[in-house]
Design an enzyme around this catalytic site. Structure first.
Site, PDB file in Angstrom:
ATOM      1  N   CYS A  29      50.527  51.897  95.964  1.00 58.91           N
ATOM      2  CA  CYS A  29      51.946  51.653  95.749  1.00 58.91           C
ATOM      3  C   CYS A  29      52.629  51.725  97.107  1.00 58.91           C
ATOM      4  CB  CYS A  29      52.537  52.627  94.732  1.00 58.91           C
ATOM      5  SG  CYS A  29      52.345  54.361  95.187  1.00 58.91           S
ATOM      6  N   HIS A 549      62.556  54.443  95.691  1.00 62.54           N
ATOM      7  CA  HIS A 549      61.470  54.372  94.700  1.00 62.54           C
ATOM      8  C   HIS A 549      62.098  54.439  93.315  1.00 62.54           C
ATOM      9  CE1 HIS A 549      57.779  55.323  92.515  1.00 62.54           C
ATOM     10  NE2 HIS A 549      57.093  55.002  93.602  1.00 62.54           N
TER      11      HIS A 549
END
Length: 627
Positions: A29, A549
Site C-alpha cells: 500500500c 490515508h
C-alpha cells in the site's frame, strides 16, 4: 543521508519472512509491504525491524506488514523477482479473490491495460482509413492504403505477441521467450497452414490448425504453461547450459503443444458454433440473430469467431450476400453505445480519456477492442448491457431478413452494405433499438466506479509534473496543514491502526466520521497515488512530506468505493479534491473510515503540533508546523 540499498535488503527480507516458498502473496500500500505467508510463525519480526529502511513490523489481518514509508514501492520491486511465484495483486492478498468469472475478467483486463492507449490510437486510425475508402475515394489497392491500414491494423493482427509480453510480466515467465511463442502463433507460414485445405501433421501426428491472429486466450494459456515449464527446467538443467537450453526447450515443446491442443479445441468450438448458427438461421432466424447479437463480442474474446467467418464468406460467394452478418452490426454498435454511456457517466478522467476515442473507433470502424478491454469488460455491467442491446437488435435484424452484400467490418460506416436485402426499415430499427437499449441500460444500471490501474510503461500513463510554483525565487513556507475532510478530530494514538497510532510513521491526526470528498491538506506535488485510490503522498515546495490515508485497511477494497481525482507527479493546491469516496461502501464492508493525515518527516521539523479534539470542517487547520 545515504540512500537505502533495497537491492541488498530484499534477499535478507525474503529469508526473514521464512523464505520465498513461505510467501503466498505480496502486495504493497502507500507505506508498507503486505506479506501473506503460509506460516506466519516463521517470520522473524525483530530481525526484520533491524533491517535498514524498515520502520516497524506488525501482524494484522492475517498479514505480516513491513512498514517502509514512501520508498515502499522501491523495495517491492526488489522483492518481487525473488519469490517463487508472481506476487498477487492487493485484492488477492486480502483473500478476496472473487468468483471465477471476476478473476478471469480481472486477468484479461490487467493483461490488456498497458495496450489501451495504443489500441485507442490504432482504432481511430482504422476508422479514418475506413472513412477514406468509403467516402473520400481512397483506393484499397493503392500503396497508400496498404501502408495506413498496416499502421492501424498491426497491433490487432499481432495481438498475441503484445499479450505475450504483458502475460509474461504477470505470470513471471521469460518475456522474450513469451514473445517468440506469440510470434510463432501468427507467423505467416503458420497462418497459411490454417488457411490451407491440405492436412497438417507434426512428425506424422495430425494437427488441427486454427487462426490465432487477433486472439487473446491461446497466448495467455501458452505463457501460463510456459511459466511452469521454465521453472521445472531451471531446476533440472545444469547451470552451464541453462541460459540457452531453457528457451530452446520451451519453444520446441510449447509451439507444437499449443498448436496440437488449443487449435483443435478452438476449431471444434468454432465448427460447432458455425453449424449451430447455420441451422438456427434457417430454422429460427430471430433466435440466431439474438444469440449472435448477444455473444459476438464474447466469441471475439475467445477467438472462436473465426469459425463463423468462412460461413459468411461462403454465403457471399454462393448467394452474393450473407444473412449471418446482419445481426453483427447491432452487436458492435450496441457495445459502442455502451462505451459512450460510460464516457458520460464516469467520474474518472482517466477512463473518460479512454472511452472517447474507443467509442469513436467502435461506432465508425467496428474496432471494439479498445472499448471492450479498456472500458466495458473491466466494468462488467456496461459489457452486459451492450450484449443485451445487441441481442434485441440482432433478433430484429434477422427477422428483417437483412444481409450483407460484401464482407465488411460491422460499423456505422458499413451500413450501406446491408441495405440491399430484406426489410431495410426493420434492420435500421434493429440497429437503433440496439444502440438506445445499450446506452440507456448502461446509464440506468451504472457500474462500480474504479480507477483503471496505471502502468508506468504504458503510453499516457503519467505526465511530467510541473515545476514547483515559486514567486521571485522564494518557496512558500508550510506553516499549517488543513483537514482533508469534514468530521471529528481524533488523536493519532486513538486511530485503529497500530503503526499509525504508534507514531512510527510520523505525527498527525485522524478525522473520524468523515463526509464529502477528500481534499489536499497542503499545496505541493503528488509523490504517491495508490492505484486503489485510498492513499496519497504530497511533498510541499519546502519539503514537508504529508500522507493522507483514507480509512483503515481499505487497501483490501481494491479501489471499490474510491475515485481518484489526481495522479502521481501532478501539482495540487490545498483544497483540491484528491478523491471522491463512497463512505457507505466502507461502512457496509465494516471498514473504519477515519481519514489519517501524517507528517512523514516530522523528525526533521522543529515542531509539529496537531489539534487534539473537536469537530472540524474540510480546509480548517488541524496541524501547525514550525521548521
Amino acid at each position: 543521508m545515504m540512500a537505502t540499498d533495497f537491492a541488498a535488503i530484499a534477499p535478507r527480507l525474503v529469508d526473514l519472512v521464512g523464505g520465498a516458498a513461505n510467501v503466498e502473496a505480496l502486495s504493497h500500500c502507500a507505506t508498507r509491504l503486505r506479506f501473506v505467508l503460509r506460516d506466519n510463525s516463521r517470520a522473524d519480526a525483530d530481525a526484520i525491524k533491524a533491517l535498514p529502511g524498515v520502520i516497524t513490523v506488525m501482524k494484522a489481518g492475517g498479514q505480516v506488514q513491513v512498514v517502509i514509508g514512501n520508498d515502499v514501492s522501491e523495495l517491492y520491486e526488489q522483492v518481487k523477482p525473488l519469490l517463487t511465484q508472481t506476487p498477487a495483486e492487493a485484492q488477492q492478498a486480502s483473500g478476496e479473490r472473487g468468483n471465477l468469472l471476476d478473476r478471469f475478467i480481472s486477468l484479461i483486463s490487467a493483461l490488456i491495460n498497458p495496450l489501451i492507449w495504443p489500441f485507442a490510437g490504432a482504432g481511430l486510425l482504422k476508422a479514418f482509413v475506413t472513412l477514406g475508402t468509403t467516402y473520400l475515394g481512397l483506393d484499397t489497392e493503392s500503396s497508400t492504403y496498404v501502408i495506413l491500414n498496416a499502421a492501424g491494423d498491426a497491433i490487432f493482427y499481432f495481438l498475441p505477441i503484445f499479450l505475450a509480453l504483458t502475460a509474461a510480466r504477470r505470470f513471471g515467465a521469460n518475456e522474450i521467450t513469451s514473445m517468440a511463442l506469440g510470434a510463432a502463433l501468427v507467423y505467416p507460414t503458420i497462418v497459411a497452414l490454417a488457411e490451407s485445405p491440405d492436412p497438417v501433421t507434426f512428425f506424422g501426428i495430425p494437427v488441427v490448425m486454427a487462426t490465432y491472429t487477433s486472439s487473446v486466450i491461446p497466448i495467455v494459456i501458452t505463457v501460463w504453461i510456459q511459466k511452469y515449464l521454465e521453472k521445472g527446467l531451471r531446476r533440472i538443467l545444469p547451470s552451464a547450459i541453462r541460459n540457452f537450453t531453457t528457451p530452446l526447450l520451451v519453444m520446441t515443446i510449447m509451439v507444437p503443444l499449443i498448436l496440437m491442443t488449443v487449435g483443435p479445441v478452438t476449431q471444434g468450438i468454432s465448427s460447432a458454433l458455425a453449424t449451430g448458427v447455420n441451422w438456427l438461421l434457417s430454422s429460427v432466424p430471430w433466435l440466431a440473430g439474438a444469440l449472435l447479437g448477444a455473444f459476438w463480442q464474447v466469441f471475439v474474446i475467445f477467438g472462436v469467431h473465426w469459425g463463423l467467418v468462412p460461413l459468411a464468406l461462403t454465403e457471399i460467394s454462393e448467394m452474393g450476400y450473407s444473412t449471418m452478418m446482419a445481426p453483427l452490426a447491432p452487436a458492435v454498435l450496441a457495445q459502442g453505445a455502451a462505451i459512450v454511456a460510460v464516457a458520460i457517466r464516469t467520474k474518472s478522467p482517466e477512463r473518460r480519456r479512454v472511452a472517447g476515442p474507443a467509442a469513436l473507433s467502435a461506432l465508425l470502424a467496428g474496432i471494439t477492442e479498445p472499448g471492450i478491454y479498456g472500458v466495458n469488460l473491466p466494468l462488467k455491467r456496461p459489457f452486459v448491457c451492450g450484449c443485451i442491446g445487441g441481442a434485441i437488435g440482432g433478433a430484429m435484424a434477422a427477422m428483417a431478413g437483412a444481409a450483407a452484400s460484401a464482407f465488411v467490418v460491422p460499423s456505422a460506416i458499413a451500413i450501406p452494405a446491408y441495405i440491399s436485402h430484406g426489410s431495410v426499415p426493420l434492420f435500421l430499427a434493429g440497429i437503433g433499438v440496439a444502440i438506445v437499449v445499450s446506452f440507456a441500460l448502461t446509464l440506468l444500471v451504472g457500474f462500480r466506479e474504479e480507477e483503471p490501474a496505471r502502468d508506468e510503461n504504458a503510453v499516457g500513463a503519467a505526465e511530467e509534473a510541473p515545476a514547483p510554483v515559486e514567486a521571485a525565487g522564494v518557496v512558500e513556507v508550510t506553516t499549517e496543514i488543513a483537514s482533508p475532510a469534514t468530521g471529528h478530530i481524533v488523536a493519532l494514538s486513538d486511530v485503529n491502526d497500530r503503526v499509525f497510532a504508534s507514531g512510527a510513521m510520523g505525527q498527525g491526526v485522524g478525522v473520524a466520521s468523515p463526509s464529502g470528498p477528500v481534499l489536499a491538506p497542503v499545496s505541493g506535488t503528488i509523490v504517491t497515488a495508490m492505484d486503489t485510490a485510498h492513499a496519497y503522498g504530497i511533498k510541499t515546495d519546502d519539503n514537508v512530506e504529508v500522507l493522507v490515508h483514507i480509512g483503515v485497511d481499505t487497501v483490501k477494497l481494491g479501489g471499490e468505493g474510491f475515485v481518484a481525482r489526481v495522479a502521481t507527479k501532478q501539482r495540487v493546491q490545498a483544497g483540491d479534491v484528491l478523491a471522491d469516496v463512497d463512505w457507505a461502501t466502507l461502512e457496509k464492508g465494516g471498514y473504519d473510515p477515519t481519514v489519517i493525515t501524517i507528517v512523514m518527516n516530522a523528525k526533521k521539523l522543529t515542531t509539529v503540533t496537531p489539534r487534539s479534539a473537536g469537530d472540524v470542517d474540510a480546509g480548517q487547520s488541524i496541524i501547525d508546523i514550525e521548521k
